[in-house]
Motif scaffolding. Structure first.
Motif, short mmCIF file in Angstrom:
data_model
loop_
_atom_site.label_atom_id
_atom_site.label_comp_id
_atom_site.label_asym_id
_atom_site.label_seq_id
_atom_site.Cartn_x
_atom_site.Cartn_y
_atom_site.Cartn_z
N LEU A 152 0.88 -1.28 0.13
CA LEU A 152 0.15 0.03 0.15
C LEU A 152 1.00 1.20 0.02
O LEU A 152 0.53 2.13 -0.84
N VAL A 153 2.03 1.39 0.87
CA VAL A 153 2.85 2.44 0.73
C VAL A 153 3.67 2.58 -0.40
O VAL A 153 3.56 3.52 -1.17
N PHE A 154 3.98 1.40 -1.10
CA PHE A 154 4.61 1.49 -2.34
C PHE A 154 3.54 2.07 -3.23
O PHE A 154 3.97 3.11 -4.26
N PHE A 155 2.29 1.59 -3.37
CA PHE A 155 1.43 2.05 -4.36
C PHE A 155 1.03 3.63 -4.27
O PHE A 155 0.94 4.41 -5.20
N LEU A 156 0.83 3.91 -3.08
CA LEU A 156 0.73 5.55 -2.81
C LEU A 156 1.88 6.47 -3.10
O LEU A 156 1.68 7.54 -3.85
N PRO A 167 -7.08 3.19 -13.86
CA PRO A 167 -8.27 3.20 -12.81
C PRO A 167 -8.12 1.95 -12.02
O PRO A 167 -8.57 2.03 -10.68
N TRP A 168 -7.50 0.80 -12.49
CA TRP A 168 -7.58 -0.34 -11.41
C TRP A 168 -6.13 -0.62 -10.87
O TRP A 168 -5.83 -1.79 -10.41
N SER A 169 -5.49 0.36 -10.92
CA SER A 169 -4.06 0.41 -10.24
C SER A 169 -3.96 0.04 -8.92
O SER A 169 -2.95 -0.64 -8.40
N TRP A 170 -5.04 0.28 -8.25
CA TRP A 170 -4.99 -0.35 -6.68
C TRP A 170 -4.97 -1.61 -6.55
O TRP A 170 -4.54 -2.09 -5.49
N ALA A 171 -5.34 -2.12 -7.69
CA ALA A 171 -4.96 -3.81 -7.25
C ALA A 171 -3.72 -4.42 -7.37
O ALA A 171 -3.47 -5.62 -7.07
N ILE A 238 7.57 -13.87 -9.92
CA ILE A 238 7.78 -12.47 -10.09
C ILE A 238 7.21 -12.05 -11.54
O ILE A 238 6.42 -10.91 -11.65
N TRP A 239 7.76 -12.98 -12.42
CA TRP A 239 7.38 -12.51 -14.04
C TRP A 239 5.76 -12.47 -14.00
O TRP A 239 5.15 -11.68 -14.71
N HIS A 240 5.12 -13.59 -13.51
CA HIS A 240 3.56 -13.65 -13.62
C HIS A 240 2.87 -12.49 -13.00
O HIS A 240 2.10 -11.90 -13.26
N GLY A 241 3.61 -12.13 -11.58
CA GLY A 241 3.14 -10.97 -10.90
C GLY A 241 3.35 -9.67 -11.68
O GLY A 241 2.53 -8.71 -11.74
N ASN A 242 4.54 -9.51 -12.34
CA ASN A 242 4.76 -8.32 -13.02
C ASN A 242 3.80 -8.06 -14.03
O ASN A 242 3.20 -7.08 -14.31
N GLN A 243 3.49 -9.17 -14.91
CA GLN A 243 2.48 -9.00 -15.95
C GLN A 243 1.11 -8.71 -15.49
O GLN A 243 0.53 -7.85 -16.16
N LEU A 244 0.71 -9.31 -14.40
CA LEU A 244 -0.47 -8.80 -14.01
C LEU A 244 -0.50 -7.27 -13.21
O LEU A 244 -1.60 -6.71 -13.75
N GLY A 245 0.58 -7.17 -12.70
CA GLY A 245 0.62 -5.71 -12.50
C GLY A 245 0.56 -4.57 -13.18
O GLY A 245 -0.07 -3.64 -13.26
N ARG A 246 1.20 -4.94 -14.45
CA ARG A 246 1.23 -4.14 -15.59
C ARG A 246 -0.20 -3.98 -16.47
O ARG A 246 -0.61 -2.91 -16.60
N ALA A 247 -0.79 -5.01 -16.05
CA ALA A 247 -2.23 -5.10 -16.81
C ALA A 247 -3.04 -4.15 -16.11
O ALA A 247 -3.89 -3.47 -16.48
N VAL A 248 -3.08 -4.54 -14.64
CA VAL A 248 -3.83 -3.33 -13.93
C VAL A 248 -3.48 -2.01 -13.74
O VAL A 248 -4.09 -1.04 -13.55
#
Length: 287
Positions: A152-156, A167-171, A238-248
């Protein structure tokens, strides 16, 4: 005040009977141990705060002011190479995910060994009605709570840098927890299995965690790597998480089946790791 008057007071606190205490422990023991683990983290609270706030600030500042400005000015169009966004927006979600994985790895190695061998903090609760599976679950819950706060801190901070435009970056916050657990839970199970720490954890950090961080498409698309090395990313949480993170975060174009594969892979790793960890805790503690 007489004893009778004290007994009649409705706000008088009374100790639970042993039967009631045991029933509460059997029902809520995982939460009790998670609370204990979170309280014990106060011993290195300053480290947690510094890493949770300092790391994203340093990462994003160096990317936004330093490397990203160079990459975005390079010939060939950086936006086209990174899915239509600048380099900072491309790298930031992956840095959040990688940070969560590294934190989870740290919390699932030495603290687990500490619980079994060095300070043996698991054995005190185990003489109560708490079972080994509850101790494992409580440890996982405490690490998940730390990952939530850190993500959460990183996202903020990403929002402050303009690095989370979608708009879905909070995910990114739950994705940080999911990816951290997908890597950390199997590692926790391994840590509960070994009897002695003969530099295994140092080897894991140097030859598993860091290579996955570097070769999982964190700083550049995985497709730009030599074909013979891309498999590292394919098996890396990490790669699977990275791709999902970039998608949202900014809407990276990924086929629906691949999104589903990313999610299923992370969930399967996390679930298998939790099952294995609970099994190893029970075996290690003779239950």
């Amino acid at each position: 005040m007489t004893d009778a008057a004290q007994t009649a007071r409705p706000d008088r606190l009374a100790a639970h009977t042993p039967e009631v205490s045991a029933a509460k422990a059997r029902r809520w023991g995982s939460f009790y141990f998670a609370e204990h683990m979170l309280r014990s983290m106060r011993a290195y609270l300053l480290t947690i705060v510094v890493t949770s706030v300092g790391n994203p600030l340093l990462y994003l500042f160096s990317m936004g002011v330093g490397l990203a400005s160079i990459v975005d000015r390079s010939s060939g169009g950086a936006a086209a190479a990174f899915g239509g966004v600048g380099y900072l927006a491309f790298a930031a979600p992956a840095l959040l995910i990688s940070s969560a994985v590294m934190t989870s790895a740290n919390e699932m190695m030495f603290p687990v060994m500490d619980g079994f061998k060095w300070r043996r903090i698991y054995y005190g609760p185990h003489v109560t009605p708490l079972v080994p599976g509850q101790l494992a679950a409580g440890h996982i819950m405490a690490v998940g709570a730390r990952l939530f706060v850190q993500s959460l801190v990183f996202f903020l901070i990403m929002l402050a840098f303009g690095a989370a435009p979608g708009p879905w970056s909070w995910a990114l916050v739950p994705l940080g927890i999911l990816t951290g657990m997908a890597f950390g839970a199997p590692l926790m199970a391994y840590s509960a299995h070994i009897e002695k720490e003969n530099f295994q954890f140092s080897m894991i950090q140097r030859f598993i965690v860091m290579p996955l961080f570097l070769f999982s498409g964190t700083f550049y698309p995985l497709e730009t790597m030599p074909a013979g090395m891309q498999w590292i990313g394919w098996i890396s949480p990490i790669w699977h998480g990275n791709q999902l993170g970039r998608a949202v975060s900014y809407g990276l174009a990924e086929p629906g089946w691949l999104i589903a594969l990313h999610v299923l892979y992370l969930v399967a790793l996390g679930a298998a790791g939790i099952w294995w960890a609970r099994r190893n805790y029970a075996k290690r503690m003779g239950a």
